[in-house]
Design an enzyme around this catalytic site. Structure first.
Site, PDB file in Angstrom:
ATOM      1  N   ILE A  18       0.967  -1.326  -0.039  1.00  0.00           N
ATOM      2  CA  ILE A  18      -0.052  -0.034  -0.046  1.00  0.00           C
ATOM      3  C   ILE A  18       0.976   1.370   0.090  1.00  0.00           C
ATOM      4  CG2 ILE A  18      -1.603   1.367   1.313  1.00  0.00           C
ATOM      5  CD1 ILE A  18      -2.778  -1.331   2.337  1.00  0.00           C
ATOM      6  N   ASP A  53      13.593   3.431  10.439  1.00  0.00           N
ATOM      7  CA  ASP A  53      13.071   2.447  11.383  1.00  0.00           C
ATOM      8  C   ASP A  53      12.201   3.320  12.320  1.00  0.00           C
ATOM      9  OD1 ASP A  53      12.281   0.339  13.311  1.00  0.00           O
ATOM     10  OD2 ASP A  53      14.334  -0.260  13.836  1.00  0.00           O
ATOM     11  N   VAL A  54      10.744   2.830  11.920  1.00  0.00           N
ATOM     12  CA  VAL A  54       9.826   3.690  13.038  1.00  0.00           C
ATOM     13  C   VAL A  54       9.803   3.232  14.207  1.00  0.00           C
ATOM     14  CG1 VAL A  54       8.455   3.980  10.889  1.00  0.00           C
ATOM     15  CG2 VAL A  54       7.776   2.289  12.283  1.00  0.00           C
ATOM     16  N   ASN A  80       2.180   4.881   7.121  1.00  0.00           N
ATOM     17  CA  ASN A  80       1.736   3.602   6.683  1.00  0.00           C
ATOM     18  C   ASN A  80       2.602   2.336   7.297  1.00  0.00           C
ATOM     19  OD1 ASN A  80       0.644   1.860   4.310  1.00  0.00           O
ATOM     20  ND2 ASN A  80       2.557   1.509   4.203  1.00  0.00           N
ATOM     21  N   SER A 132      -7.471   0.133   9.687  1.00  0.00           N
ATOM     22  CA  SER A 132      -7.608  -1.236   9.173  1.00  0.00           C
ATOM     23  C   SER A 132      -9.202  -1.638   9.590  1.00  0.00           C
ATOM     24  CB  SER A 132      -6.831  -2.410   9.803  1.00  0.00           C
ATOM     25  OG  SER A 132      -7.292  -3.507   9.461  1.00  0.00           O
ATOM     26  N   TYR A 145      -3.156  -7.722  16.428  1.00  0.00           N
ATOM     27  CA  TYR A 145      -3.020  -6.651  15.138  1.00  0.00           C
ATOM     28  C   TYR A 145      -4.465  -5.706  15.414  1.00  0.00           C
ATOM     29  CZ  TYR A 145      -3.304  -5.004  10.239  1.00  0.00           C
ATOM     30  OH  TYR A 145      -3.491  -4.299   9.357  1.00  0.00           O
ATOM     31  N   LYS A 149      -4.623  -1.570  15.644  1.00  0.00           N
ATOM     32  CA  LYS A 149      -5.353  -0.690  14.738  1.00  0.00           C
ATOM     33  C   LYS A 149      -6.395   0.120  15.359  1.00  0.00           C
ATOM     34  CE  LYS A 149      -2.675  -1.485  11.137  1.00  0.00           C
ATOM     35  NZ  LYS A 149      -2.031  -0.400  10.601  1.00  0.00           N
ATOM     36  N   THR A 177      -9.342  -6.659   3.907  1.00  0.00           N
ATOM     37  CA  THR A 177      -8.222  -7.373   3.530  1.00  0.00           C
ATOM     38  C   THR A 177      -7.718  -7.214   2.111  1.00  0.00           C
ATOM     39  OG1 THR A 177      -9.243  -9.339   4.846  1.00  0.00           O
ATOM     40  CG2 THR A 177      -7.250  -9.868   3.451  1.00  0.00           C
TER      41      THR A 177
END
Length: 251
Positions: A18, A53-54, A80, A132, A145, A149, A177
């Site tokens: 994305i 590297d976030v 993102n 998400s 996950y 989100k 998805t």
């Protein structure tokens, strides 16, 4: 199309999936785009690639500063970068919870914090977070996950409130998805990849996975001056998964 001409954009996790589709579309619409990624080696012109590297604040600050200097400012930030996780609450240990939350939530905090001074100086400042469908719908085997989100959704609303009077709009997109490399790796590990893909397709009312390009189009809209009155919004790009309840297909 050049409606973003003159605008400067940062995209984290922009080397694939994305993020890559978003960076490419921003550039196609006229923006000058810098990609911040763990592996920016595949990023080519017209995109600019920066190692970041976030999960590391110093890395983020260094990359944002370098990109902002090269671009001449920052108007658009697309948060993102993120990682996935599979399992129930009983399947992931504390270390994995810390790792995913550190990347998916604190990663957005670090990048936004570093970019804020430049965003405040912009007349068209916009932040778009990749959230998400997992933030608003209960999905199986996605406890960690989904928690990350869900935090991104709440963070988006809080940021939008905090910065609205500074002229910084903050929104998020909620993909269903999506057909990305991460989903591809999950399918590869399934006992029957073809059947697993059919199940994922069937879970979305439109009967197929969302494409990275479709999510990118929503992100670019929210980032653009065309959405100047849109802030604090979660835009679903999920094939109807959140709101539609069609009857099962006749056998």
């Amino acid at each position: 199309m050049s409606e973003l001409s003159g605008l400067k954009a940062l995209v984290t996790g922009g080397a694939s999936g994305i993020g890559r589709a978003t960076a490419a579309l921003l550039a196609a619409r006229g923006a000058d785009v810098a990609v911040l990624d763990l592996d920016p080696s595949a990023v080519g012109e017209p995109l600019r690639g920066y190692l970041a590297d976030v999960s590391d604040d110093a890395s983020v600050r260094s990359a944002v500063a370098a990109a902002a200097e090269a671009l001449g400012g920052v108007d658009i930030l697309v948060n993102n970068a993120g990682i996935g996780a599979v399992g129930t609450v009983g399947d992931n240990d504390d270390a994995e919870w810390h790792r995913v939350l550190d990347v998916n939530v604190l990663g957005m905090v670090r990048t936004t914090r570093a970019a804020l001074p430049r965003l405040r100086a912009s007349a068209h400042a916009a932040v778009v977070n990749t959230c998400s469908i997992a933030a608003t719908a209960g999905l199986p085997q996605r406890a960690l996950y989904s928690a990350s989100k869900g935090a991104v959704l709440s963070l988006t609303l809080a940021m939008a409130t905090d910065h609205v009077r500074e002229g910084i709009r903050v929104n998020c997109v909620n993909p269903g998805t999506a057909d990305t490399p991460w989903i591809g790796r999950l399918l590869d590990r399934a006992a029957d990849p073809a059947e697993e893909r059919k199940a994922l397709d069937a879970r979305q009312p439109m009967g197929r996975l969302v494409t990275a390009e479709e999510v990118a189009a929503a992100i670019v809209y929210l980032a653009s001056p065309a959405a100047a009155s849109v802030t604090g919004t979660a835009l679903a790009v999920d094939g109807g998964m959140q709101g539609l309840r069609p009857r099962p297909r006749a056998r």
